[in-house]
Motif scaffolding. Structure first.
Motif, PDB file in Angstrom:
ATOM      1  N   ILE A 155       0.870  -1.176   0.000  1.00 32.53           N
ATOM      2  CA  ILE A 155       0.000   0.000   0.000  1.00 32.53           C
ATOM      3  C   ILE A 155       0.906   1.225   0.000  1.00 32.53           C
ATOM      4  O   ILE A 155       1.770   1.375   0.870  1.00 32.53           O
ATOM      5  CB  ILE A 155      -0.928   0.028   1.228  1.00 32.53           C
ATOM      6  CG1 ILE A 155      -1.710  -1.289   1.340  1.00 32.53           C
ATOM      7  CG2 ILE A 155      -1.873   1.228   1.150  1.00 32.53           C
ATOM      8  CD1 ILE A 155      -2.689  -1.542   0.224  1.00 32.53           C
ATOM      9  N   ILE A 156       0.724   2.081  -0.986  1.00 29.75           N
ATOM     10  CA  ILE A 156       1.575   3.256  -1.174  1.00 29.75           C
ATOM     11  C   ILE A 156       0.782   4.501  -0.795  1.00 29.75           C
ATOM     12  O   ILE A 156      -0.212   4.835  -1.441  1.00 29.75           O
ATOM     13  CB  ILE A 156       2.067   3.369  -2.635  1.00 29.75           C
ATOM     14  CG1 ILE A 156       2.680   2.047  -3.100  1.00 29.75           C
ATOM     15  CG2 ILE A 156       3.048   4.526  -2.771  1.00 29.75           C
ATOM     16  CD1 ILE A 156       3.896   1.604  -2.327  1.00 29.75           C
ATOM     17  N   GLY A 157       1.222   5.172   0.265  1.00 32.80           N
ATOM     18  CA  GLY A 157       0.501   6.342   0.762  1.00 32.80           C
ATOM     19  C   GLY A 157       1.014   7.640   0.170  1.00 32.80           C
ATOM     20  O   GLY A 157       1.693   8.420   0.840  1.00 32.80           O
ATOM     21  N   LEU A 158       0.679   7.873  -1.083  1.00 33.57           N
ATOM     22  CA  LEU A 158       1.042   9.147  -1.699  1.00 33.57           C
ATOM     23  C   LEU A 158       0.295  10.284  -1.002  1.00 33.57           C
ATOM     24  O   LEU A 158      -0.803  10.081  -0.490  1.00 33.57           O
ATOM     25  CB  LEU A 158       0.672   9.141  -3.188  1.00 33.57           C
ATOM     26  CG  LEU A 158       1.343   8.100  -4.086  1.00 33.57           C
ATOM     27  CD1 LEU A 158       0.741   8.169  -5.488  1.00 33.57           C
ATOM     28  CD2 LEU A 158       2.840   8.310  -4.128  1.00 33.57           C
ATOM     29  N   PRO A 159       0.867  11.461  -0.964  1.00 34.25           N
ATOM     30  CA  PRO A 159       0.130  12.596  -0.399  1.00 34.25           C
ATOM     31  C   PRO A 159      -1.175  12.829  -1.168  1.00 34.25           C
ATOM     32  O   PRO A 159      -1.159  13.043  -2.375  1.00 34.25           O
ATOM     33  CB  PRO A 159       1.099  13.774  -0.598  1.00 34.25           C
ATOM     34  CG  PRO A 159       2.455  13.145  -0.657  1.00 34.25           C
ATOM     35  CD  PRO A 159       2.246  11.827  -1.347  1.00 34.25           C
ATOM     36  N   GLY A 160      -2.284  12.713  -0.473  1.00 35.12           N
ATOM     37  CA  GLY A 160      -3.576  12.964  -1.089  1.00 35.12           C
ATOM     38  C   GLY A 160      -4.169  11.802  -1.859  1.00 35.12           C
ATOM     39  O   GLY A 160      -5.297  11.899  -2.356  1.00 35.12           O
ATOM     40  N   HIS A 161      -3.459  10.692  -1.952  1.00 36.67           N
ATOM     41  CA  HIS A 161      -3.983   9.574  -2.740  1.00 36.67           C
ATOM     42  C   HIS A 161      -3.318   8.282  -2.281  1.00 36.67           C
ATOM     43  O   HIS A 161      -2.242   8.297  -1.688  1.00 36.67           O
ATOM     44  CB  HIS A 161      -3.717   9.804  -4.231  1.00 36.67           C
ATOM     45  CG  HIS A 161      -4.557   8.955  -5.141  1.00 36.67           C
ATOM     46  ND1 HIS A 161      -5.934   8.983  -5.136  1.00 36.67           N
ATOM     47  CD2 HIS A 161      -4.212   8.043  -6.091  1.00 36.67           C
ATOM     48  CE1 HIS A 161      -6.396   8.144  -6.041  1.00 36.67           C
ATOM     49  NE2 HIS A 161      -5.370   7.549  -6.626  1.00 36.67           N
ATOM     50  N   ILE A 162      -3.994   7.168  -2.564  1.00 38.43           N
ATOM     51  CA  ILE A 162      -3.470   5.842  -2.223  1.00 38.43           C
ATOM     52  C   ILE A 162      -3.455   4.985  -3.480  1.00 38.43           C
ATOM     53  O   ILE A 162      -4.442   4.940  -4.228  1.00 38.43           O
ATOM     54  CB  ILE A 162      -4.353   5.144  -1.155  1.00 38.43           C
ATOM     55  CG1 ILE A 162      -4.256   5.865   0.183  1.00 38.43           C
ATOM     56  CG2 ILE A 162      -3.958   3.677  -1.006  1.00 38.43           C
ATOM     57  CD1 ILE A 162      -3.017   5.557   0.987  1.00 38.43           C
ATOM     58  N   VAL A 163      -2.327   4.311  -3.718  1.00 44.65           N
ATOM     59  CA  VAL A 163      -2.244   3.323  -4.783  1.00 44.65           C
ATOM     60  C   VAL A 163      -1.648   2.056  -4.189  1.00 44.65           C
ATOM     61  O   VAL A 163      -1.271   2.021  -3.021  1.00 44.65           O
ATOM     62  CB  VAL A 163      -1.392   3.832  -5.971  1.00 44.65           C
ATOM     63  CG1 VAL A 163      -2.028   5.061  -6.599  1.00 44.65           C
ATOM     64  CG2 VAL A 163       0.039   4.133  -5.541  1.00 44.65           C
ATOM     65  N   THR A 196       6.153  18.798  -3.690  1.00 42.99           N
ATOM     66  CA  THR A 196       7.370  18.341  -4.364  1.00 42.99           C
ATOM     67  C   THR A 196       7.555  16.843  -4.115  1.00 42.99           C
ATOM     68  O   THR A 196       7.580  16.383  -2.977  1.00 42.99           O
ATOM     69  CB  THR A 196       8.603  19.105  -3.855  1.00 42.99           C
ATOM     70  OG1 THR A 196       8.407  20.505  -4.070  1.00 42.99           O
ATOM     71  CG2 THR A 196       9.858  18.645  -4.583  1.00 42.99           C
ATOM     72  N   PHE A 197       7.679  16.094  -5.182  1.00 45.06           N
ATOM     73  CA  PHE A 197       7.793  14.647  -5.088  1.00 45.06           C
ATOM     74  C   PHE A 197       9.193  14.220  -4.655  1.00 45.06           C
ATOM     75  O   PHE A 197      10.188  14.828  -5.032  1.00 45.06           O
ATOM     76  CB  PHE A 197       7.478  14.013  -6.444  1.00 45.06           C
ATOM     77  CG  PHE A 197       7.619  12.517  -6.469  1.00 45.06           C
ATOM     78  CD1 PHE A 197       6.593  11.705  -6.028  1.00 45.06           C
ATOM     79  CD2 PHE A 197       8.791  11.920  -6.935  1.00 45.06           C
ATOM     80  CE1 PHE A 197       6.716  10.329  -6.051  1.00 45.06           C
ATOM     81  CE2 PHE A 197       8.927  10.546  -6.958  1.00 45.06           C
ATOM     82  CZ  PHE A 197       7.888   9.747  -6.521  1.00 45.06           C
ATOM     83  N   ASN A 198       9.257  13.162  -3.830  1.00 45.37           N
ATOM     84  CA  ASN A 198      10.539  12.513  -3.554  1.00 45.37           C
ATOM     85  C   ASN A 198      10.317  11.007  -3.529  1.00 45.37           C
ATOM     86  O   ASN A 198       9.203  10.530  -3.320  1.00 45.37           O
ATOM     87  CB  ASN A 198      11.173  13.016  -2.256  1.00 45.37           C
ATOM     88  CG  ASN A 198      10.377  12.635  -1.035  1.00 45.37           C
ATOM     89  OD1 ASN A 198      10.347  11.479  -0.624  1.00 45.37           O
ATOM     90  ND2 ASN A 198       9.686  13.625  -0.436  1.00 45.37           N
ATOM     91  N   ASP A 199      11.385  10.269  -3.747  1.00 41.97           N
ATOM     92  CA  ASP A 199      11.271   8.817  -3.922  1.00 41.97           C
ATOM     93  C   ASP A 199      10.716   8.095  -2.697  1.00 41.97           C
ATOM     94  O   ASP A 199      10.140   7.006  -2.813  1.00 41.97           O
ATOM     95  CB  ASP A 199      12.642   8.230  -4.285  1.00 41.97           C
ATOM     96  CG  ASP A 199      13.114   8.667  -5.659  1.00 41.97           C
ATOM     97  OD1 ASP A 199      12.262   9.100  -6.451  1.00 41.97           O
ATOM     98  OD2 ASP A 199      14.332   8.592  -5.931  1.00 41.97           O
ATOM     99  N   ALA A 244       6.693   7.828 -12.869  1.00 45.76           N
ATOM    100  CA  ALA A 244       6.341   9.158 -13.383  1.00 45.76           C
ATOM    101  C   ALA A 244       4.866   9.474 -13.151  1.00 45.76           C
ATOM    102  O   ALA A 244       4.501  10.623 -12.856  1.00 45.76           O
ATOM    103  CB  ALA A 244       6.683   9.249 -14.873  1.00 45.76           C
ATOM    104  N   ASP A 245       4.024   8.462 -13.266  1.00 47.55           N
ATOM    105  CA  ASP A 245       2.591   8.667 -13.008  1.00 47.55           C
ATOM    106  C   ASP A 245       2.350   9.028 -11.541  1.00 47.55           C
ATOM    107  O   ASP A 245       1.531   9.901 -11.229  1.00 47.55           O
ATOM    108  CB  ASP A 245       1.807   7.400 -13.360  1.00 47.55           C
ATOM    109  CG  ASP A 245       1.867   7.064 -14.841  1.00 47.55           C
ATOM    110  OD1 ASP A 245       1.806   7.995 -15.654  1.00 47.55           O
ATOM    111  OD2 ASP A 245       1.977   5.866 -15.163  1.00 47.55           O
ATOM    112  N   CYS A 246       3.053   8.337 -10.635  1.00 51.76           N
ATOM    113  CA  CYS A 246       2.926   8.648  -9.202  1.00 51.76           C
ATOM    114  C   CYS A 246       3.406  10.072  -8.923  1.00 51.76           C
ATOM    115  O   CYS A 246       2.814  10.802  -8.121  1.00 51.76           O
ATOM    116  CB  CYS A 246       3.725   7.655  -8.371  1.00 51.76           C
ATOM    117  SG  CYS A 246       3.070   5.966  -8.413  1.00 51.76           S
ATOM    118  N   GLN A 247       4.469  10.457  -9.579  1.00 51.14           N
ATOM    119  CA  GLN A 247       4.992  11.813  -9.410  1.00 51.14           C
ATOM    120  C   GLN A 247       3.963  12.841  -9.863  1.00 51.14           C
ATOM    121  O   GLN A 247       3.752  13.863  -9.206  1.00 51.14           O
ATOM    122  CB  GLN A 247       6.280  11.972 -10.216  1.00 51.14           C
ATOM    123  CG  GLN A 247       6.942  13.336 -10.060  1.00 51.14           C
ATOM    124  CD  GLN A 247       8.294  13.410 -10.766  1.00 51.14           C
ATOM    125  OE1 GLN A 247       8.821  12.402 -11.224  1.00 51.14           O
ATOM    126  NE2 GLN A 247       8.839  14.596 -10.846  1.00 51.14           N
TER     127      GLN A 247
END
Length: 277
Positions: free
Chosen positions: A144-152, A192-195, A180-183
């Motif tokens: 589970i990837i917790g991107l800021p504002g979204h989950i994939v 600002t995206f970071n790995d 790139a899509d996650c970014q």
């Protein structure tokens, strides 16, 4: 046994049962069994489609295959369950999941049983369902990837390479993503995206994020009720009762003190609305 990602989601939904139902364990096991049964049913649908695909092309499973279903084939077929009407070979007899864009902040979007019944939800709940189905199909535990504002969700990296790997967005029809899509998703929020943002979060972090979503949804409903000139106050409206659960839910957050982990203590905690029971 190791706690599964769906177990915490099931536990959270138990707080939405009435007090007497919980204390006597009535109905709890029945709908918990429903959740697990539905996940198994969806896994069976995916397996059958995988088997049919292999039969059509004359493919043969490798002798050393453990599950028989390579993960990349699984996530491709999973698009059949996470789609919008009219896509793929739409079969009206097979239910499918879609993101609840029209009623995004409804608290039921964060509850796994409700999402399985209505076949819609928000990114985090759909991600939990997606990961639970995939694990049943091929034994792979999706991240589970917790991107800021979204989950994939993410396919577990090979050799610890978190960057050049594949992600899936269950909220957007199971779309397959790359880094790139996650970014791009993160940058939509002017962040600002970071790995490190594509590193997996733990089951506990997933469950805490679900709880925060519930608290936010109920808090927004409370504000809406207050702004409605007391229309719901003193009535039997379910709206008035539902948001009251937000106060006890806070006791489950790791950064909230005092933290209560015993369920009976939680039920006795201040903040419950007597009318809720």
């Amino acid at each position: 046994p190791q706690t599964r990602i769906e177990d915490g989601a099931i536990a959270i939904e138990k707080f939405y049962e009435k007090h007497d139902t919980i204390m006597t364990a009535k109905c709890i096991h029945s709908w918990e069994a429903y959740v697990l049964h539905e996940l198994e049913q969806f896994a069976d649908i995916v397996k059958k489609r995988l088997d049919n695909t292999r039969s059509c092309v004359g493919d043969v499973l490798p002798e050393d295959s453990i599950t028989g279903y390579p993960i990349l084939e699984v996530i491709e077929v999973m698009k059949y369950l996470f789609r919008v009407p009219g896509q793929l070979d739409d079969d009206p007899t097979v239910p499918y999941f879609s993101g609840n864009v029209g009623d995004y902040y409804n608290h039921t979007n964060s509850l796994i049983k409700d999402c399985l019944e209505r076949k819609t939800g928000i990114p985090i709940t759909l991600a939990v369902i997606y990961a639970a189905i995939v694990r049943r199909v091929c034994g792979v535990q999706m991240d589970i990837i917790g991107l800021p504002g979204h989950i994939v969700v993410g396919v577990p990296p090979s050799g610890g390479d978190f960057i050049s790997r594949i992600f899936v967005d269950p909220f957007q029809e199971g779309r397959i993503l790359n880094l790139a899509d996650c970014q791009a998703i993160v940058e939509r929020y002017n962040i600002t995206f970071n790995d490190d943002m594509v590193r997996p979060i733990s089951n506990e972090q997933v469950w805490q994020r679900i709880i925060r979503n519930l608290i936010h949804s109920h808090s927004q409903q409370a504000l809406a009720d207050d702004n409605d000139n007391g229309h719901y106050y003193g009535s039997e409206s379910s709206t008035q009762h539902e948001w009251k659960i937000a106060i006890p839910l806070r006791f489950l957050l790791s950064d909230y003190a005092p933290r209560i982990t015993n369920f009976r203590e939680l039920v006795a905690a201040p903040g419950w609305c007597p009318q809720f029971f």
